[in-house]
Design a protein around this motif. Structure first.
Motif: not given
Ligand code: ZN
Length: 433
Positions: A88-106, A143-153
């Motif tokens: 559960n430490l993987h999420v910043v505690n009190y993060s707002v809900p989110l569903s997005r796609k973004m590349n690694l740089n972003e 180890a994370m490679e460039d490319g698109q990621y799906e981010v969901r909280i």
């Protein structure tokens, strides 16, 4: 009597409770916090309070309640490269809900690591800012490679309440000792589960022995939780005679006592005396408006005699606020030792009376009362003799037992025993002035 047993078995009980509470995702509000209070209620009869969102507590306001069911970052192959369900430490505690796609740089802007400890996940919070983020090991990030990621909280922030629990164990008087642990950290053991679980065991021990003070245990989220409790208990401030804030009591570090803002309160003197008498390494830390909830208890308008007793101080051990603050960092032996130290301090406070010498003209003749070197059964007759002389000499009604312990460098227990004997023989009495 408080503090005279062997607390080895308590270390195991404390550790077991830490292990039970460890997986729960806690925060300053929400179901994880409630579940924690419910679990504690299986051990001690906790009274749980809910303070509604929007309630003003001094200069603060209870925030919206935060709950979370899932969160992840998926790579292009659909694999969860960061997974809240694994830690559960993987999420910043009190993060707002989110569903997005973004590349690694972003995405990088929202990722937190500890580069100097590449295998540890940091613990981060965003209670009072509407933000989000993920925490991960530096090794994983590398180890994370460039490319698109799906981010969901999958979190919610909505009107609810802040929960805290308390248990008041009545004593012979309503003069109180406040014992506080913050309870808002997710899967972190030394800070804060060790303090929580040790106080639960302390409460159990105290409830099974006779005592003078009323013991007031409070389990609440840091800062906003202690402020909530304080704002609802102003009417009992004058009853609180002593207090301790507990956390970080399970690691191998030496004990650190941080003085109250009052600096010379009985709790300060008792803690310093017990640590000195323990013969183990320790450190005394001056008061500062930084650290745990002693900041609130010792704010100028409140100024309660509340100190803080930890092993390593907060922030001063490498694993602090990271995934390395896990079950392997806390040990039964240190938990038991911390519990015993707390009990020894409370034991001092319980009998810290000021006495008056009833035969103050010269030394009273101890021999004719059977008190002079005739104390059969005691191996430490010499010390007891000396303790009686110190008690007789210093008991003018202005100095308490801790003052005399400090001046004489005789252990509190010896002085207390001398005080009992002298009282039995009508040579001193507790000063009521
Ligand atoms: Zn902390």
């Amino acid at each position: 009597m408080i503090g005279l047993q062997d607390y080895g078995a308590s270390g195991y009980k404390i550790y077991e409770l830490i292990a039970r509470l460890y997986p729960i995702c806690r925060s300053i509000t929400g179901d994880g916090l409630r579940q924690t209070l419910e679990t504690i209620s299986e051990y001690i009869p906790l009274q749980v309070h809910e303070v509604p969102t929007g309630t003003n507590v001094f200069d603060w306001q209870i925030p919206r309640e935060w709950n979370i069911s899932d969160a992840y970052v998926k790579n292009a192959d659909g694999q969860r490269v960061i997974d809240f369900k694994k830690n559960n430490l993987h999420v910043v505690n009190y993060s707002v809900p989110l569903s997005r796609k973004m590349n690694l740089n972003e995405l990088r802007r929202y990722l937190h690591t500890i580069p100097e400890h590449p295998d540890w996940i940091p613990y981060r919070t965003t209670y009072y800012d509407e933000a989000w983020g993920f925490c991960l090991t530096q090794r994983k990030l590398d180890a994370m490679e460039d490319g698109q990621y799906e981010v969901r909280i999958d979190s919610t922030l909505s009107a609810g309440s802040l929960s805290y629990g308390e248990w008041i164990i009545p004593g012979e008087t309503d003069e109180r000792v406040l014992l506080f642990a913050h309870i808002c950290h997710p899967s972190l053991c030394n800070d804060n589960l060790s303090g929580v679980a040790m106080l639960v065991e302390l409460a159990r021990v105290l409830s099974s022995v006779p005592h003078r003070f009323t013991y007031h245990f409070v389990f609440a989220p840091a800062t906003i939780g202690s402020l909530s409790w304080l704002s609802r208990n102003e009417n009992i401030f004058s009853k609180i005679k002593h207090g301790l804030v507990a956390s970080v009591v399970g690691d191998s570090g030496k004990m650190h006592y941080k003085k109250s803002r009052q600096e010379t309160a009985a709790i300060d003197r008792a803690a310093m005396h017990v640590l000195k008498q323990s013969g183990k390494p320790y450190e005394i830390v001056e008061f500062s408006p930084w650290g745990y909830d002693e900041r609130q208890f010792c704010s100028p308008g409140i100024n309660l005699p509340v100190g803080r007793l930890t092993r390593s101080p907060n922030g001063a051990y490498p694993e602090y606020h990271s995934s390395a603050d896990d079950l392997s960092l806390v040990k039964e032996e240190f938990l038991a030792d911390s519990l015993e130290t707390y009990l020894n301090i409370l034991c001092c406070l319980e009998s810290n009376f000021r006495y008056k010498n009833l035969q103050p003209m010269g030394e009273p003749q101890l021999g004719k009362r059977g008190l002079y070197r005739k104390m059969g059964g005691f191996q430490d007759v010499e010390i007891l003799q000396l303790a009686m002389l110190w008690m007789l000499n210093q008991s003018d009604g202005t100095r308490d037992l801790l003052d005399i312990a400090d001046k004489s460098d005789i252990g509190y227990r010896q002085l207390d025993r001398a005080a009992v004997l002298l009282t039995e023989h009508g040579l001193i009495e507790v000063s009521q002035d």
